[in-house]
Design a protein around this motif. Structure first.
Motif, PDB file in Angstrom:
ATOM      1  N   LEU A 136     -10.419  -3.506   2.785  1.00 59.03           N
ATOM      2  CA  LEU A 136      -9.318  -3.378   3.733  1.00 59.03           C
ATOM      3  C   LEU A 136      -8.449  -4.637   3.727  1.00 59.03           C
ATOM      4  O   LEU A 136      -7.217  -4.555   3.806  1.00 59.03           O
ATOM      5  CB  LEU A 136      -9.864  -3.119   5.140  1.00 59.03           C
ATOM      6  CG  LEU A 136      -8.841  -2.705   6.197  1.00 59.03           C
ATOM      7  CD1 LEU A 136      -8.146  -1.405   5.799  1.00 59.03           C
ATOM      8  CD2 LEU A 136      -9.512  -2.525   7.552  1.00 59.03           C
ATOM      9  N   LEU A 137      -9.060  -5.793   3.600  1.00 51.74           N
ATOM     10  CA  LEU A 137      -8.285  -7.037   3.535  1.00 51.74           C
ATOM     11  C   LEU A 137      -7.450  -7.084   2.257  1.00 51.74           C
ATOM     12  O   LEU A 137      -6.339  -7.630   2.250  1.00 51.74           O
ATOM     13  CB  LEU A 137      -9.214  -8.245   3.615  1.00 51.74           C
ATOM     14  CG  LEU A 137      -9.830  -8.498   5.005  1.00 51.74           C
ATOM     15  CD1 LEU A 137     -10.992  -9.485   4.894  1.00 51.74           C
ATOM     16  CD2 LEU A 137      -8.780  -9.027   5.966  1.00 51.74           C
ATOM     17  N   ARG A 138      -7.967  -6.509   1.176  1.00 46.61           N
ATOM     18  CA  ARG A 138      -7.195  -6.465  -0.076  1.00 46.61           C
ATOM     19  C   ARG A 138      -6.043  -5.458   0.026  1.00 46.61           C
ATOM     20  O   ARG A 138      -4.903  -5.773  -0.336  1.00 46.61           O
ATOM     21  CB  ARG A 138      -8.100  -6.082  -1.252  1.00 46.61           C
ATOM     22  CG  ARG A 138      -9.007  -7.181  -1.748  1.00 46.61           C
ATOM     23  CD  ARG A 138      -9.621  -6.825  -3.097  1.00 46.61           C
ATOM     24  NE  ARG A 138     -10.488  -5.652  -2.988  1.00 46.61           N
ATOM     25  CZ  ARG A 138     -11.788  -5.709  -2.753  1.00 46.61           C
ATOM     26  NH1 ARG A 138     -12.385  -6.873  -2.567  1.00 46.61           N
ATOM     27  NH2 ARG A 138     -12.514  -4.608  -2.704  1.00 46.61           N
ATOM     28  N   ARG A 139      -6.345  -4.257   0.506  1.00 44.02           N
ATOM     29  CA  ARG A 139      -5.362  -3.162   0.530  1.00 44.02           C
ATOM     30  C   ARG A 139      -4.387  -3.287   1.683  1.00 44.02           C
ATOM     31  O   ARG A 139      -3.215  -2.936   1.572  1.00 44.02           O
ATOM     32  CB  ARG A 139      -6.100  -1.825   0.623  1.00 44.02           C
ATOM     33  CG  ARG A 139      -5.196  -0.604   0.625  1.00 44.02           C
ATOM     34  CD  ARG A 139      -6.003   0.653   0.876  1.00 44.02           C
ATOM     35  NE  ARG A 139      -6.582   0.668   2.209  1.00 44.02           N
ATOM     36  CZ  ARG A 139      -7.638   1.390   2.558  1.00 44.02           C
ATOM     37  NH1 ARG A 139      -8.238   2.138   1.657  1.00 44.02           N
ATOM     38  NH2 ARG A 139      -8.099   1.362   3.786  1.00 44.02           N
ATOM     39  N   GLY A 140      -4.887  -3.780   2.813  1.00 47.46           N
ATOM     40  CA  GLY A 140      -4.081  -3.836   4.021  1.00 47.46           C
ATOM     41  C   GLY A 140      -4.403  -2.682   4.943  1.00 47.46           C
ATOM     42  O   GLY A 140      -4.842  -1.604   4.509  1.00 47.46           O
ATOM     43  N   GLN A 152       0.305  -2.168   7.212  1.00 49.18           N
ATOM     44  CA  GLN A 152       0.749  -2.783   5.960  1.00 49.18           C
ATOM     45  C   GLN A 152       1.078  -1.722   4.913  1.00 49.18           C
ATOM     46  O   GLN A 152       2.059  -1.859   4.168  1.00 49.18           O
ATOM     47  CB  GLN A 152      -0.336  -3.729   5.442  1.00 49.18           C
ATOM     48  CG  GLN A 152      -0.538  -4.968   6.303  1.00 49.18           C
ATOM     49  CD  GLN A 152      -1.791  -5.728   5.926  1.00 49.18           C
ATOM     50  OE1 GLN A 152      -2.869  -5.477   6.468  1.00 49.18           O
ATOM     51  NE2 GLN A 152      -1.665  -6.650   4.987  1.00 49.18           N
ATOM     52  N   VAL A 153       0.279  -0.666   4.853  1.00 49.10           N
ATOM     53  CA  VAL A 153       0.559   0.416   3.906  1.00 49.10           C
ATOM     54  C   VAL A 153       1.890   1.080   4.251  1.00 49.10           C
ATOM     55  O   VAL A 153       2.717   1.345   3.366  1.00 49.10           O
ATOM     56  CB  VAL A 153      -0.583   1.445   3.912  1.00 49.10           C
ATOM     57  CG1 VAL A 153      -0.212   2.669   3.071  1.00 49.10           C
ATOM     58  CG2 VAL A 153      -1.871   0.813   3.384  1.00 49.10           C
ATOM     59  N   LEU A 204       7.712   1.926   2.974  1.00 49.45           N
ATOM     60  CA  LEU A 204       9.133   1.839   3.320  1.00 49.45           C
ATOM     61  C   LEU A 204       9.882   0.963   2.331  1.00 49.45           C
ATOM     62  O   LEU A 204      11.013   1.287   1.930  1.00 49.45           O
ATOM     63  CB  LEU A 204       9.295   1.300   4.743  1.00 49.45           C
ATOM     64  CG  LEU A 204      10.748   1.181   5.225  1.00 49.45           C
ATOM     65  CD1 LEU A 204      11.444   2.540   5.212  1.00 49.45           C
ATOM     66  CD2 LEU A 204      10.805   0.563   6.619  1.00 49.45           C
ATOM     67  N   ARG A 205       9.265  -0.136   1.919  1.00 51.14           N
ATOM     68  CA  ARG A 205       9.930  -0.990   0.911  1.00 51.14           C
ATOM     69  C   ARG A 205      10.152  -0.221  -0.390  1.00 51.14           C
ATOM     70  O   ARG A 205      11.185  -0.393  -1.047  1.00 51.14           O
ATOM     71  CB  ARG A 205       9.079  -2.236   0.644  1.00 51.14           C
ATOM     72  CG  ARG A 205       9.116  -3.267   1.760  1.00 51.14           C
ATOM     73  CD  ARG A 205       8.514  -4.589   1.307  1.00 51.14           C
ATOM     74  NE  ARG A 205       7.102  -4.477   0.990  1.00 51.14           N
ATOM     75  CZ  ARG A 205       6.115  -4.645   1.865  1.00 51.14           C
ATOM     76  NH1 ARG A 205       6.404  -4.917   3.140  1.00 51.14           N
ATOM     77  NH2 ARG A 205       4.857  -4.536   1.489  1.00 51.14           N
TER      78      ARG A 205
END
Length: 362
Positions: free
Chosen positions: A329-333, A337-338, A343-344
């Motif tokens: 989860l810390l790696r992926r977000g 964050q997802v 959106l970006r």
């Protein structure tokens, strides 16, 4: 081994537009006709929401399989009337929420006004079994400092009414508008807990004990402690991780109580600040460390949560799952964050919702 159950609230959306749809009654009618007597799905405050509850499970793999199954069933029922379900804690797109029918919801709308109408937010509640109310209150007293870390892990609501809020969990900020919501002081005993609830009811400010919206409370219906701080998680695996850590916290707290260790007596004022920081930063910055109430990197605080509960997690066979789940989860977000990453990439909140429909069923 303590059993664990999860309640998830899902957003009903248009499969192509991503806009929330007030179709819960129709979805529930189809589910009730097909799944008579199972009562998996329930109505919620707003007609754009659908809730399900798992059965109590001892094994986290079984809990994860049931969450996935319930999400797929919700998606199937919704799809039959032209909707989709998204595990989003707030709607990224603008919405005018529709309060559901019923005396309770009418009372809330009249009493709390706009705060009720704006509560289109979806949470994840984790129930962990306890042996008695006395043990349950001892657990509630001792898990308080760590709940903000679960909120940060689950944060999945960065957008509100078509705008980026700058928060990871804006749902939690909206939820705090209820007069009974938030962290609690140390109760010390089940009798004192019951007196506090009775005093709250006597004010007439809340309708019944179901509206005691503590971050962690004794369940009204089950012999459990109910931990209520998490956003609904975008991925089922994150929901399982939050449930795993919640059981670890409950078991650790119960052992501390039996050993005669007093709870850490952080003030409610500090706990509110920890809640706010978790909502604002999620896993992207600093959190307030539960032991010191001083800023520390989120990754460090998450590792310390696992270390704090390591003995209980190991005894349940969950320590490896918890360590690996937190690292992933810390790696992926987290979900927030997802969503921002989507959106970006797409430059469209509509596309964010459509993609999150897919993530919900993975």
């Amino acid at each position: 081994m303590r059993t664990v159950g999860v309640e998830e609230e899902l957003l009903l959306v248009g499969p192509e537009t991503g806009e929330p749809q007030a179709r819960s009654a129709a979805v529930l009618a189809r589910a009730s006709h097909e799944d008579a007597g199972q009562e998996v799905f329930e109505k919620e405050l707003h007609e754009q929401m659908l809730e399900f509850a798992t059965h109590p499970q001892s094994e986290m793999s079984a809990l994860g399989a049931e969450i996935v199954r319930c999400r797929k069933e919700a998606a199937r029922h919704a799809g039959e009337i032209g909707c989709a379900v998204a595990a989003l804690a707030t709607s990224p797109l603008p919405v005018s929420p529709s309060v559901g029918a019923g005396r309770r919801y009418r009372w809330m709308a009249e009493e709390y006004g706009i705060a009720t109408h704006e509560q289109l937010v979806c949470g994840c509640h984790v129930h962990v079994s306890v042996e008695s109310d006395e043990e349950g209150v001892a657990v509630v007293d001792r898990v308080r400092p760590w709940l903000a870390v679960l909120a940060a892990l689950s944060a999945n609501s960065p957008f509100w009414q078509g705008k980026d809020t700058s928060y990871n969990s804006y749902r939690s900020r909206v939820w705090q508008r209820w007069p009974s919501a938030g962290p609690t002081e140390v109760f010390g005993s089940a009798a004192q807990y019951d007196r506090r609830v009775a005093d709250m009811l006597a004010t007439g400010t809340i309708l019944d004990d179901g509206m005691v919206y503590f971050d962690a409370r004794l369940s009204r219906r089950y012999p459990t402690v109910e931990i209520r701080v998490a956003d609904v998680c975008l991925h089922a695996s994150t929901a399982v991780l939050v449930a795993t850590l919640a059981r670890g916290l409950v078991e650790t707290a119960a052992r501390e109580w039996r050993a005669g260790r007093e709870p850490v007596d952080h003030s409610v004022s500090l706990l509110r600040l920890a809640d706010w920081r978790a909502a604002r930063s999620g896993l992207t910055g600093e959190l307030l460390h539960p032991a010191t109430m001083r800023p520390a990197p989120a990754a460090e605080v998450v590792r310390d949560l696992v270390d704090h509960t390591a003995e209980a997690l190991a005894d349940c066979g969950d320590l490896y799952r918890a360590r690996e789940g937190c690292a992933e989860l810390l790696r992926r977000g987290n979900g927030a964050q997802v969503q921002r990453g989507l959106l970006r990439r797409t430059e469209s909140l509509r596309d964010v919702v459509v993609e999150c429909v897919r993530h919900t069923q993975e």
